[in-house]
Design a protein around this motif. Sequence first.
Motif, mmCIF file in Angstrom:
data_model
loop_
_atom_site.group_PDB
_atom_site.id
_atom_site.type_symbol
_atom_site.label_atom_id
_atom_site.label_comp_id
_atom_site.label_asym_id
_atom_site.label_seq_id
_atom_site.Cartn_x
_atom_site.Cartn_y
_atom_site.Cartn_z
ATOM 1 N N ASN A 177 5.558 30.675 16.444
ATOM 2 C CA ASN A 177 5.989 30.064 15.185
ATOM 3 C C ASN A 177 6.174 28.557 15.347
ATOM 4 O OD1 ASN A 177 8.171 30.230 16.854
ATOM 5 N ND2 ASN A 177 9.511 31.307 15.417
ATOM 6 N N LEU A 178 5.249 27.954 16.093
ATOM 7 C CA LEU A 178 5.205 26.512 16.291
ATOM 8 C C LEU A 178 3.916 25.964 15.688
ATOM 9 C CD1 LEU A 178 6.220 26.427 20.077
ATOM 10 C CD2 LEU A 178 7.754 26.237 18.109
ATOM 11 N N TYR A 179 3.909 24.678 15.435
ATOM 12 C CA TYR A 179 2.676 24.054 14.974
ATOM 13 C C TYR A 179 1.648 24.097 16.097
ATOM 14 C CZ TYR A 179 5.550 22.193 11.187
ATOM 15 O OH TYR A 179 6.387 22.064 10.109
ATOM 16 N N PHE A 198 3.413 15.553 9.828
ATOM 17 C CA PHE A 198 2.008 15.923 10.004
ATOM 18 C C PHE A 198 1.839 17.357 10.498
ATOM 19 C CE2 PHE A 198 1.831 11.341 9.961
ATOM 20 C CZ PHE A 198 0.656 11.086 9.271
ATOM 21 N N ARG A 199 2.957 18.103 10.615
ATOM 22 C CA ARG A 199 2.909 19.509 10.996
ATOM 23 C C ARG A 199 2.100 19.695 12.276
ATOM 24 N NH1 ARG A 199 4.539 22.516 6.572
ATOM 25 N NH2 ARG A 199 3.537 24.398 7.362
ATOM 26 N N CYS A 200 2.542 18.964 13.301
ATOM 27 C CA CYS A 200 1.850 18.996 14.588
ATOM 28 C C CYS A 200 2.881 19.080 15.701
ATOM 29 C CB CYS A 200 0.978 17.748 14.757
ATOM 30 S SG CYS A 200 1.901 16.186 14.668
ATOM 31 N N CYS A 201 2.414 19.275 16.924
ATOM 32 C CA CYS A 201 3.331 19.408 18.057
ATOM 33 C C CYS A 201 2.650 18.895 19.321
ATOM 34 C CB CYS A 201 3.748 20.862 18.247
ATOM 35 S SG CYS A 201 4.982 21.104 19.564
ATOM 36 N N GLY A 202 3.287 17.946 19.984
ATOM 37 C CA GLY A 202 2.750 17.410 21.225
ATOM 38 C C GLY A 202 1.574 16.482 20.992
ATOM 39 N N ASN A 203 0.940 16.102 22.091
ATOM 40 C CA ASN A 203 -0.224 15.233 22.031
ATOM 41 C C ASN A 203 -1.472 16.054 21.702
ATOM 42 O OD1 ASN A 203 -2.184 13.271 22.398
ATOM 43 N ND2 ASN A 203 -1.250 12.429 24.234
ATOM 44 N N ASN A 204 -1.820 16.978 22.599
ATOM 45 C CA ASN A 204 -2.938 17.894 22.352
ATOM 46 C C ASN A 204 -2.463 19.210 21.736
ATOM 47 O OD1 ASN A 204 -4.962 16.166 23.584
ATOM 48 N ND2 ASN A 204 -3.997 16.684 25.531
ATOM 49 N N ASN A 205 -1.306 19.727 22.227
ATOM 50 C CA ASN A 205 -0.687 20.951 21.707
ATOM 51 C C ASN A 205 0.743 21.011 22.213
ATOM 52 O OD1 ASN A 205 -0.813 22.195 24.400
ATOM 53 N ND2 ASN A 205 -3.017 22.368 23.976
#
Length: 361
Positions: A244-246, A163-170
Amino acid sequence: MTLLKMKFSQQRRVRLAQGLWLLSWLAVMCGAFIFCLGVYLKIELLRRDEVMDNTEIHVVPNLLMMVGLASIGANWVASRVCQDSLDASRFPRWNVLLLAWFAVAALLCCLLLAVVVLSYALQGRLEESLKVGLRNGIRFYKDTDVPGRCFQKETIDRLQMEFRCCGNNNFKDWFEVQWVSNRYLDFTSQEVKDRIRSNVDGRYLLDGVPFSCCNPASPRPCLQNHLTDSRAHYNYEYQSEELNLYSRGCRQALTDYYMGLMNSTGPGVLSVILIQLSVLLSMRYLQTAVEGAMALESPEGESEGYILEKGVKETYADIKAKALDLLKFAQVDPASEATGTEEEEKADEATEKAATPPPAS
């Protein structure tokens, strides 16, 4: 006053039966579509079950599957009624079942409408469930050797990459948990000791993220550690540098994904409701028109078809009166029950007296 009365000749009744037969089979296919839609949504929810705190949102696919199966059965029955509607010897056997069929068809329309409403109404509950579930998933990320949690790391990593995401909120959510297991920490290292001592709870916290947070579209090699230290990397500024993180949190990504799935079902379900209503109204016209022709003892003559024999208010009043009569019939009057009990006791006493032999003289 009869509601929506129409005249039907023999030819019009035949055309109505033929058209309703085709519409019934279209509704059967729509029921299969609704069932498959529910199965697909159920599978997608079960795939992410580990990052959800509760299963309240499962009511939507459960309803879709139940309504889909019921719709297939109800509309198959409608097609059989259409085949028998032009045979005076076979149609009367459906008279009793048609009342139940109308109730089931109306209930299906109501349930489908409830699915559309719930798809929008449960967004807040879905988001809250994902919030708690993802928070626990991130907290248990390091427990690869704990039974019941050993696959949590793989689940979170695959989720963030898919899903190209990181963490819960960010990505900063990873700064607040120890996501490296103690078995991989060198406790003889002074850096490890200092980090553990600097934390009140004795946790090894990092200003870093797992590899699955790295965005492969970034031209710069992934920076996962020392993200808040601008001096740790060449030509890097934490406050202004586009990492360079989601950037999107997984809760928002999953909420958008599932709400997109459920919202996309809305137009399809509404279309099925219209088709089911068309079957319902056409079946009512066919029933009343055929019964009218049979009452006139003229199968080929002209008859009347209608939706309601009386107006809406009169029909509602009749249904209400019948329901109250049924309730009164089901209730037991205490006075009559006491009277009945007394009569039974007197009858028992009379029977005992009659059975007792007279004394010998």
